[in-house]
Design a protein around this motif. Structure first.
Motif, PDB file in Angstrom:
ATOM      1  N   UNK A 231      34.153 -59.422   9.165  1.00 19.66           N
ATOM      2  CA  UNK A 231      34.618 -58.198   8.512  1.00 19.66           C
ATOM      3  C   UNK A 231      35.842 -57.634   9.224  1.00 19.66           C
ATOM      4  N   UNK A 232      35.817 -57.650  10.554  1.00 19.18           N
ATOM      5  CA  UNK A 232      36.969 -57.153  11.310  1.00 19.18           C
ATOM      6  C   UNK A 232      38.212 -57.976  11.007  1.00 19.18           C
ATOM      7  N   UNK A 233      38.061 -59.294  10.978  1.00 17.88           N
ATOM      8  CA  UNK A 233      39.210 -60.150  10.706  1.00 17.88           C
ATOM      9  C   UNK A 233      39.791 -59.928   9.331  1.00 17.88           C
ATOM     10  N   UNK A 234      38.935 -59.744   8.331  1.00 22.57           N
ATOM     11  CA  UNK A 234      39.423 -59.516   6.971  1.00 22.57           C
ATOM     12  C   UNK A 234      40.135 -58.174   6.844  1.00 22.57           C
ATOM     13  N   UNK A 235      39.578 -57.152   7.484  1.00 23.18           N
ATOM     14  CA  UNK A 235      40.234 -55.833   7.461  1.00 23.18           C
ATOM     15  C   UNK A 235      41.579 -55.897   8.181  1.00 23.18           C
ATOM     16  N   UNK A 236      41.617 -56.596   9.308  1.00 25.71           N
ATOM     17  CA  UNK A 236      42.879 -56.739  10.038  1.00 25.71           C
ATOM     18  C   UNK A 236      43.919 -57.469   9.204  1.00 25.71           C
ATOM     19  N   UNK A 237      43.482 -58.460   8.449  1.00 25.73           N
ATOM     20  CA  UNK A 237      44.396 -59.240   7.616  1.00 25.73           C
ATOM     21  C   UNK A 237      45.105 -58.364   6.595  1.00 25.73           C
ATOM     22  N   UNK A 238      44.354 -57.470   5.961  1.00 30.49           N
ATOM     23  CA  UNK A 238      44.914 -56.672   4.865  1.00 30.49           C
ATOM     24  C   UNK A 238      45.395 -55.294   5.309  1.00 30.49           C
ATOM     25  N   UNK A 239      45.446 -55.039   6.593  1.00 29.51           N
ATOM     26  CA  UNK A 239      46.014 -53.779   7.078  1.00 29.51           C
ATOM     27  C   UNK A 239      47.226 -54.009   7.979  1.00 29.51           C
ATOM     28  N   UNK A 240      47.125 -54.958   8.900  1.00 23.80           N
ATOM     29  CA  UNK A 240      48.214 -55.187   9.865  1.00 23.80           C
ATOM     30  C   UNK A 240      49.457 -55.720   9.173  1.00 23.80           C
ATOM     31  N   UNK A 241      49.314 -56.820   8.437  1.00 30.83           N
ATOM     32  CA  UNK A 241      50.484 -57.467   7.841  1.00 30.83           C
ATOM     33  C   UNK A 241      51.152 -56.626   6.746  1.00 30.83           C
TER      34      UNK A 241
ATOM     35  N   UNK B 242      45.613 -58.294  20.126  1.00 30.90           N
ATOM     36  CA  UNK B 242      45.361 -57.080  20.898  1.00 30.90           C
ATOM     37  C   UNK B 242      44.218 -56.270  20.285  1.00 30.90           C
ATOM     38  N   UNK B 243      44.207 -56.140  18.965  1.00 29.15           N
ATOM     39  CA  UNK B 243      43.149 -55.369  18.313  1.00 29.15           C
ATOM     40  C   UNK B 243      41.792 -56.035  18.509  1.00 29.15           C
ATOM     41  N   UNK B 244      41.748 -57.372  18.454  1.00 28.67           N
ATOM     42  CA  UNK B 244      40.488 -58.073  18.695  1.00 28.67           C
ATOM     43  C   UNK B 244      40.038 -57.936  20.143  1.00 28.67           C
ATOM     44  N   UNK B 245      41.008 -57.915  21.069  1.00 29.08           N
ATOM     45  CA  UNK B 245      40.662 -57.742  22.481  1.00 29.08           C
ATOM     46  C   UNK B 245      40.132 -56.336  22.746  1.00 29.08           C
ATOM     47  N   UNK B 246      40.715 -55.334  22.099  1.00 33.23           N
ATOM     48  CA  UNK B 246      40.245 -53.956  22.274  1.00 33.23           C
ATOM     49  C   UNK B 246      38.801 -53.822  21.784  1.00 33.23           C
ATOM     50  N   UNK B 247      38.483 -54.521  20.713  1.00 31.85           N
ATOM     51  CA  UNK B 247      37.118 -54.475  20.183  1.00 31.85           C
ATOM     52  C   UNK B 247      36.168 -55.408  20.919  1.00 31.85           C
ATOM     53  N   UNK B 248      36.649 -56.039  21.986  1.00 36.19           N
ATOM     54  CA  UNK B 248      35.824 -56.831  22.905  1.00 36.19           C
ATOM     55  C   UNK B 248      35.186 -58.055  22.247  1.00 36.19           C
ATOM     56  N   UNK B 249      35.971 -58.729  21.390  1.00 34.27           N
ATOM     57  CA  UNK B 249      35.523 -60.005  20.875  1.00 34.27           C
ATOM     58  C   UNK B 249      35.776 -61.094  21.910  1.00 34.27           C
ATOM     59  N   UNK B 250      35.071 -62.208  21.767  1.00 34.77           N
ATOM     60  CA  UNK B 250      35.261 -63.318  22.690  1.00 34.77           C
ATOM     61  C   UNK B 250      36.667 -63.900  22.557  1.00 34.77           C
ATOM     62  N   UNK B 251      37.084 -64.644  23.590  1.00 33.10           N
ATOM     63  CA  UNK B 251      38.438 -65.184  23.606  1.00 33.10           C
ATOM     64  C   UNK B 251      38.673 -66.116  22.417  1.00 33.10           C
ATOM     65  N   UNK B 252      37.705 -66.968  22.099  1.00 33.32           N
ATOM     66  CA  UNK B 252      37.859 -67.874  20.963  1.00 33.32           C
ATOM     67  C   UNK B 252      38.000 -67.102  19.653  1.00 33.32           C
ATOM     68  N   UNK B 253      37.280 -66.000  19.513  1.00 32.26           N
ATOM     69  CA  UNK B 253      37.394 -65.176  18.309  1.00 32.26           C
ATOM     70  C   UNK B 253      38.727 -64.446  18.269  1.00 32.26           C
ATOM     71  N   UNK B 254      39.211 -64.002  19.425  1.00 29.57           N
ATOM     72  CA  UNK B 254      40.520 -63.341  19.462  1.00 29.57           C
ATOM     73  C   UNK B 254      41.614 -64.270  18.970  1.00 29.57           C
ATOM     74  N   UNK B 255      41.569 -65.498  19.423  1.00 32.36           N
ATOM     75  CA  UNK B 255      42.594 -66.461  19.014  1.00 32.36           C
ATOM     76  C   UNK B 255      42.505 -66.747  17.519  1.00 32.36           C
ATOM     77  N   UNK B 256      41.293 -66.894  17.011  1.00 36.57           N
ATOM     78  CA  UNK B 256      41.122 -67.155  15.579  1.00 36.57           C
ATOM     79  C   UNK B 256      41.628 -65.983  14.747  1.00 36.57           C
ATOM     80  N   UNK B 257      41.301 -64.779  15.140  1.00 38.65           N
ATOM     81  CA  UNK B 257      41.741 -63.589  14.395  1.00 38.65           C
ATOM     82  C   UNK B 257      43.253 -63.443  14.478  1.00 38.65           C
TER      83      UNK B 257
END
Length: 405
Positions: free
Chosen positions: A135-145, A329-344
């Motif tokens: 859900x976080x990744x999808x929201x980031x996709x349609x807000x950041x870009x 950066x947004x994924x890191x702030x939300x404390x996701x794992x490193x592999x998830x940060x890279x994917x997002x």
């Protein structure tokens, strides 16, 4: 070494020494290749600290691995095709002359190939297991870009047509190439795949809606037409492919190994064809800058950047860089794992530029609207692949990077 080992064993209490060597060909231990090689590894289906056996799925045939490796060279295909389009644009004339119908048909085939490799029940299981990160990744996709596409267009003072094209690109869902780049970067591939599918399905509503809100002040935008086109060339083929996969599994099983490479080659053809159709416009910007013989080098560069070519390159590079950086950066702030940060990060930064090109050529009269999407296909893949190889080389937490398995 052997003498020392035997000596220590003799000193050990007999009742506490139990050594047993069992040789089991092909199943004693999974073979793990070097991390630097892009190969598909055997998937461990079950593992327990107290279990004696390790269940490993059968490795893919060599020819399937060759097809998968060939599909991973998508950035190379786009780059070579872009160079050919610059020096010989007539090579893509047969495809350009049949546009925009050829563009829509090609994108539909690409999405169909993507749908053939998907099992919706597996995606639903992943979504129920990890709803927060998806859900976080999808929201980031349609807000950041979309937001930064509008900010960049206003900051650089782009023309209305280029602004609409950049905003339309920012409102598109994640591209299928992001999964390949996530694999290169040792990111969370399953998260990347689910995000691509979710954002693609949501594009029927969100892409037209956001385009109307952000780009409607520049030119009239047909939201209903954009929604119908997105449904026809993206969502419907994906659902059809998934339906065929569940209804005719034996037939689809024979086709599936070829689907990724087919989609990659067709995506490269689509992007390079659009780019070749605008080479004349780009060359005119270069010629105008070089004709000023009395101007200094700095003045010539300023003249080049002020034209369509410089404006498109700079704005597209800034948009994708912002997506990669802010997504991580947004994924890191939300404390996701490193592999998830890279994917997002990769999923947010890499767009479905083919959809942007198809919508631009179908629903807007100015050919300039399609320029950001066409240029993005080349720039995005170069930037994304470079980031993926960079992440692959740097050291990271092994537990974090392998925890996705």
């Amino acid at each position: 070494m052997s003498f020392t080992l035997t000596h220590r064993l003799c000193l050990s209490p007999p009742q506490r020494t139990h050594l047993r060597f069992t040789f089991k060909p092909h199943t004693s231990k999974p073979i793990v290749s070097s991390p630097s090689k892009l190969s598909y590894l055997p998937i461990v289906s079950s593992l327990s600290h107290n279990s004696e056996h390790l269940s490993v799925t059968q490795a893919k045939p060599r020819w399937e691995n060759m097809l998968s490796t060939a599909a991973s060279f998508y950035p190379l295909y786009v780059t070579v095709g872009g160079i050919v389009a610059c020096f010989k644009p007539s090579a893509f004339a047969w495809f350009v002359e049949r546009g925009p119908s050829s563009y829509s048909f090609s994108l539909g085939l690409i999405m169909l190939a993507m749908g053939l490799t998907l099992e919706l029940k597996d995606l639903l299981n992943l979504f129920t297991q990890r709803p927060l990160s998806i859900l976080f990744g999808c929201v980031a996709q349609y807000t950041i870009m979309p937001t930064f596409a509008m900010v960049i267009s206003k900051t650089l003072g782009l023309s209305p047509s280029l602004s609409v094209g950049l905003i339309l690109l920012g409102c598109c869902p994640g591209g299928a190439a992001s999964t390949v780049v996530t694999f290169i970067a040792r990111g969370d591939v399953s998260l990347s795949t689910v995000m691509t599918v979710c954002t693609t399905l949501g594009a029927v509503i969100l892409t037209p809606l956001l385009t109307v809100i952000l780009a409607g002040t520049y030119v009239p935008v047909d939201a209903i037409g954009l929604s119908i086109s997105t449904l026809q060339v993206v969502v419907a083929p994906v659902l059809l492919g998934s339906y065929l996969q569940s209804t005719f599994p034996l037939v689809v099983k024979m086709i599936t190994p070829f689907a990724p490479l087919f989609a990659v080659l067709l995506s490269s053809l689509l992007a390079c064809s659009i780019f070749s159709g605008n080479v004349v416009r780009f060359k005119s910007s270069i010629v105008n800058a070089s004709l000023a013989s009395d101007a200094s080098l700095v003045s010539r560069l300023q003249s080049l950047l002020s034209g369509d070519l410089g404006a498109v390159i700079l704005s597209v590079m800034l948009l994708h860089f912002t997506g990669f950086f802010v997504g991580y950066i947004s994924a890191a702030i939300c404390r996701f794992r490193e592999a998830e940060r890279r994917a997002i990060s990769i999923e947010v930064g890499m767009q479905n530029s083919s959809l942007g090109v198809v919508l631009a050529t179908t629903h807007f009269t100015s050919p300039v609207v399609a320029l950001p999407g066409a240029m993005s296909a080349v720039i995005m893949n170069i930037m994304g692949s470079s980031l993926g190889f960079f992440w692959r080389q740097i050291s990271g937490s092994k537990q974090e990077l392998e925890d996705q398995d």
